[in-house]
Design a protein around this motif. Structure first.
Motif, PDB file in Angstrom:
ATOM      1  N   TYR A  94       0.844  -1.203   0.000  1.00 30.97           N
ATOM      2  CA  TYR A  94       0.000   0.000   0.000  1.00 30.97           C
ATOM      3  C   TYR A  94       0.874   1.246   0.000  1.00 30.97           C
ATOM      4  CZ  TYR A  94      -4.693  -1.781   0.269  1.00 30.97           C
ATOM      5  OH  TYR A  94      -5.888  -2.339  -0.052  1.00 30.97           O
ATOM      6  N   GLN A  95       0.404   2.285  -0.697  1.00 33.13           N
ATOM      7  CA  GLN A  95       1.193   3.501  -0.864  1.00 33.13           C
ATOM      8  C   GLN A  95       0.515   4.699  -0.199  1.00 33.13           C
ATOM      9  OE1 GLN A  95       3.878   3.861  -3.429  1.00 33.13           O
ATOM     10  NE2 GLN A  95       3.935   1.660  -3.780  1.00 33.13           N
ATOM     11  N   HIS A  96       1.325   5.511   0.488  1.00 36.46           N
ATOM     12  CA  HIS A  96       0.848   6.794   0.999  1.00 36.46           C
ATOM     13  C   HIS A  96       0.732   7.772  -0.157  1.00 36.46           C
ATOM     14  CE1 HIS A  96       1.420   6.473   5.379  1.00 36.46           C
ATOM     15  NE2 HIS A  96       2.497   5.749   5.146  1.00 36.46           N
ATOM     16  N   PRO A 120       4.268   9.443  -7.382  1.00 38.02           N
ATOM     17  CA  PRO A 120       3.500  10.366  -6.544  1.00 38.02           C
ATOM     18  C   PRO A 120       3.019   9.738  -5.234  1.00 38.02           C
ATOM     19  CG  PRO A 120       2.232   9.727  -8.451  1.00 38.02           C
ATOM     20  CD  PRO A 120       3.548   9.040  -8.584  1.00 38.02           C
ATOM     21  N   GLY A 121       3.631   8.660  -4.827  1.00 42.24           N
ATOM     22  CA  GLY A 121       3.275   8.053  -3.543  1.00 42.24           C
ATOM     23  C   GLY A 121       4.504   7.341  -3.019  1.00 42.24           C
ATOM     24  N   PHE A 122       4.437   6.868  -1.782  1.00 40.78           N
ATOM     25  CA  PHE A 122       5.559   6.050  -1.297  1.00 40.78           C
ATOM     26  C   PHE A 122       4.996   4.977  -0.377  1.00 40.78           C
ATOM     27  CE2 PHE A 122       4.958   9.211   1.937  1.00 40.78           C
ATOM     28  CZ  PHE A 122       5.267   8.594   3.131  1.00 40.78           C
ATOM     29  N   PRO A 123       5.670   3.836  -0.304  1.00 41.00           N
ATOM     30  CA  PRO A 123       5.096   2.695   0.418  1.00 41.00           C
ATOM     31  C   PRO A 123       5.119   2.870   1.937  1.00 41.00           C
ATOM     32  CG  PRO A 123       7.196   2.105  -0.580  1.00 41.00           C
ATOM     33  CD  PRO A 123       6.919   3.508  -0.991  1.00 41.00           C
ATOM     34  N   ILE A 124       4.200   2.161   2.607  1.00 46.16           N
ATOM     35  CA  ILE A 124       4.175   2.141   4.078  1.00 46.16           C
ATOM     36  C   ILE A 124       5.426   1.426   4.580  1.00 46.16           C
ATOM     37  CG2 ILE A 124       2.973   1.189   6.071  1.00 46.16           C
ATOM     38  CD1 ILE A 124       0.445   1.194   4.509  1.00 46.16           C
ATOM     39  N   GLY A 125       5.742   0.339   3.907  1.00 45.10           N
ATOM     40  CA  GLY A 125       6.889  -0.464   4.316  1.00 45.10           C
ATOM     41  C   GLY A 125       7.045  -1.567   3.305  1.00 45.10           C
ATOM     42  N   ALA A 137       9.676  -2.410  -2.317  1.00 46.10           N
ATOM     43  CA  ALA A 137      10.634  -1.343  -2.001  1.00 46.10           C
ATOM     44  C   ALA A 137      11.804  -1.820  -1.162  1.00 46.10           C
ATOM     45  CB  ALA A 137       9.907  -0.212  -1.284  1.00 46.10           C
ATOM     46  N   CYS A 138      11.806  -3.061  -0.708  1.00 47.86           N
ATOM     47  CA  CYS A 138      12.916  -3.538   0.123  1.00 47.86           C
ATOM     48  C   CYS A 138      14.225  -3.608  -0.644  1.00 47.86           C
ATOM     49  CB  CYS A 138      12.605  -4.913   0.708  1.00 47.86           C
ATOM     50  SG  CYS A 138      11.608  -4.801   2.193  1.00 47.86           S
TER      51      CYS A 138
END
Length: 607
Positions: A94-96, A120-125, A137-138
């Motif tokens: 999920y992305q912020h 235009p977003g970035f992941p929670i983790g 994204a790891c």
């Protein structure tokens, strides 16, 4: 100094169609603050913009400032549930989506061959599988290597670029907001120092887990970017424009080919035919009549199921004008991505206001098909197609609501949409139908005989089904590259801003549908088959079936959607699009064929 507010939008994921609002997760909450008002289009698209606890003062840099600390005791059922939800959303990537000054806050990183991609977003983790495979994204950090572990991005470095305005009052305008997500297990959670190993949550972790959320903010003056063009760097990392020109050229070739065919038929064949028909002396035997001239006594015989056809034509006209006007406004730049939700709002409002042409067209054609039940006709025009769309939409909404997603439309909005439909659209349809029935029926250039003529045995190619299936291929070939970008913007959360291309493709689609239908219509008339009404509607309407096949292919090849609810939602929304597209293309085909038939039979002398 001015305070800069950061707003948070809903969180979404490419692997699930269900967006959730920021408050559904256990992040730091804003103390209080009023929510920005949202327009109809945003609510329909499930955007939920809320104030956030991140607040900065202009030009005041912060390093490692604590926002809040969340503590989870895994023995407590409530805490365990919150933690599980966080883990599940990291697993689904999920992305912020954060917003500063109506600009999306972007996360820019280098991809291969030296290009920068701005998301235009970035992941929670992110998550490292038990086999040690880094998901999503790891891969950005080699420190993320523990197996079966979640890493949460609990720190953000925000860079705000501004542009000082020289003229007039001294002020600065924000031209870009970029951030970089990081993960730190702060040594002292109460006095964070942004050092130490990344914040890991093992999948089997128990006991107490503390997550401290922090941020740093820095300001950079940027003389090169002007405020007016501040969206450009986001759009630059979007899919490539040269594919677009290639697809437009491809479509134009199809159009030229079709236009050539139609022109040839119009000039050579029809010109010859008409000259020959009109020179024939009436003394000669009429047996020499052949081809399309023979069916002149039946060509305007009312079709079977004329009621349904006229209703479809009414709804199709409504959709056609709506699409044209919406795209025209979008081309002029009124509905840019900066006006969130403007496109959808514009489309819905136009659709509601265009009840009159729908009623008028349906009534005119129903009358010319010799129909008598005008009340049924008006009611079906106002309720049949919109009713199917609304019912589908309502079922999808129930599923979203059951899943607790933010895309579920609040009850108030549903009532508002129903009110728009019943109180504005329906009365306008009635007004249109009243004028349509008051006018005299459409004058046909030739009289219809009493006794229907027998249709000769048809060859395989002039049978209805092969013709209909062939007719949809050409229009679909013109649009399928655009379709890929549009589906991406709906399901993969990319911005769509190429309205100029879309408008061109729309015009090309209209031309292709008309020409393909006219061609097939002519061949059928030459084979002495005069049932052209439904066939012309279905020939170009069959493009929608190809659209459906493409959407299914897209689902399996491009999307990583998991879960039953998401799958049902994808196909539910796809069916709405397919129905609208079917009415839209079918109407174009019918009108083209109607014009063609009226034209050719009006120049022939009939004894």
């Amino acid at each position: 100094m001015a305070e800069i507010e950061l707003f948070v939008n809903r969180l979404d994921s490419v692997e699930s169609v269900l967006p959730y609002e920021y408050t559904a997760f256990d992040f730091c909450q804003a103390s209080e603050g009023k929510r920005p008002s949202e327009n109809l289009g945003q609510v329909l698209f499930g955007e939920r913009i809320e104030p956030s606890p991140y607040k900065f003062t202009f030009n005041k840099e912060e390093t490692c400032k604590l926002v809040c600390t969340k503590t989870y005791h895994t023995e407590k059922a409530e805490d365990k549930q919150k933690l599980e939800f966080l883990k599940k959303s990291m697993l689904l990537n999920y992305q912020h989506h954060w917003i500063v000054d109506n600009m999306p806050v972007t996360w820019c990183y280098d991809v291969e061959d030296g290009q920068r991609f701005c998301n235009p977003g970035f992941p929670i983790g992110c998550y490292i599988t038990d086999k040690g495979h880094a998901k999503d994204a790891c891969v950005i950090n080699s420190e993320f290597h523990e197996r079966d572990t979640f890493y949460i991005f609990n720190h953000v470095d925000i860079k705000i670029h501004y542009h000082v305005v020289e003229t007039g009052s001294m002020g600065a305008r924000l031209v870009a907001a970029k951030l970089e997500p990081k993960s730190f297990k702060h040594t002292h959670t109460d006095k964070p120092d942004c050092s130490g190993p990344p914040m890991d949550i093992s999948n089997k972790a128990s006991g107490e887990i503390k997550i401290a959320y922090t941020y740093s903010v820095s300001f950079h003056e940027d003389k090169n970017i002007r405020w007016a063009s501040r969206w450009d760097y986001i759009l630059e990392s979007m899919p490539h424009t040269h594919i677009q020109w290639f697809s437009i050229m491809n479509s134009l070739v199809i159009v030229l080919f079709l236009s050539g065919m139609v022109a040839m038929i119009m000039l050579r064949t029809l010109h010859k035919d008409i000259a020959r028909y009109n020179q024939m002396d009436s003394t000669e035997d009429a047996q020499e009549e052949f081809g399309w001239k023979l069916v002149h006594g039946d060509i305007f015989r009312p079709p079977r199921k004329g009621m349904l056809l006229s209703v479809f034509l009414g709804s199709g006209t409504q959709i056609l004008i709506m699409t044209f006007v919406t795209l025209f406004f979008a081309c002029l730049g009124f509905l840019s991505p900066a006006n969130r939700g403007a496109l959808m709002t514009c489309a819905v409002v136009l659709w509601v206001l265009l009840g009159t042409p729908a009623g008028y067209v349906a009534a005119r054609f129903y009358k010319s098909f010799g129909g008598e039940k005008w009340k049924t006709n008006v009611l079906l025009t106002s309720f049949l197609c919109p009713g199917i769309v609304f019912a589908d939409f309502f079922i999808m909404n129930l599923i979203l609501w059951g899943e607790g997603s933010s895309a579920a439309i609040p009850f108030g909005t549903l009532v508002a949409i129903l009110a728009l439909w019943f109180c504005i659209s329906v009365p306008l349809t009635f007004i249109g139908a009243y004028f349509g029935f008051k006018k005299n029926a459409i004058e046909h250039p030739v009289r219809t005989n009493q006794i229907p003529r027998q249709i000769p045995e048809q060859s395989f190619y002039t049978k209805p089904l092969p013709g209909i299936i062939m007719g949809g291929i050409l229009p679909f070939g013109c649009i399928f590259i655009q379709l890929f970008f549009i589906l991406n913007s709906i399901w993969s959360h990319q911005m769509y801003y190429m309205f100029g291309f879309l408008f061109l493709v729309f015009i090309i689609l209209v031309i292709t549908c008309s020409e393909a239908t006219i061609l097939l219509c002519y061949f059928h008339l030459c084979a002495e088959d005069y049932h052209w009404q439904w066939r012309s509607f279905l020939t170009s309407g069959f493009t929608a079936v190809y659209f459906l096949i493409y959407a299914i292919h897209y689902f399996f090849s491009k999307l990583q959607i998991t879960g039953t609810a998401s799958t049902i939602l994808y196909f539910g929304y796809t069916m709405i699009m397919v129905l609208i597209f079917f009415l839209f293309t079918g109407t174009i085909g019918f009108f083209a064929c109607f014009w063609f038939v009226t034209k050719i039979y009006s120049v022939v002398k009939v004894d």
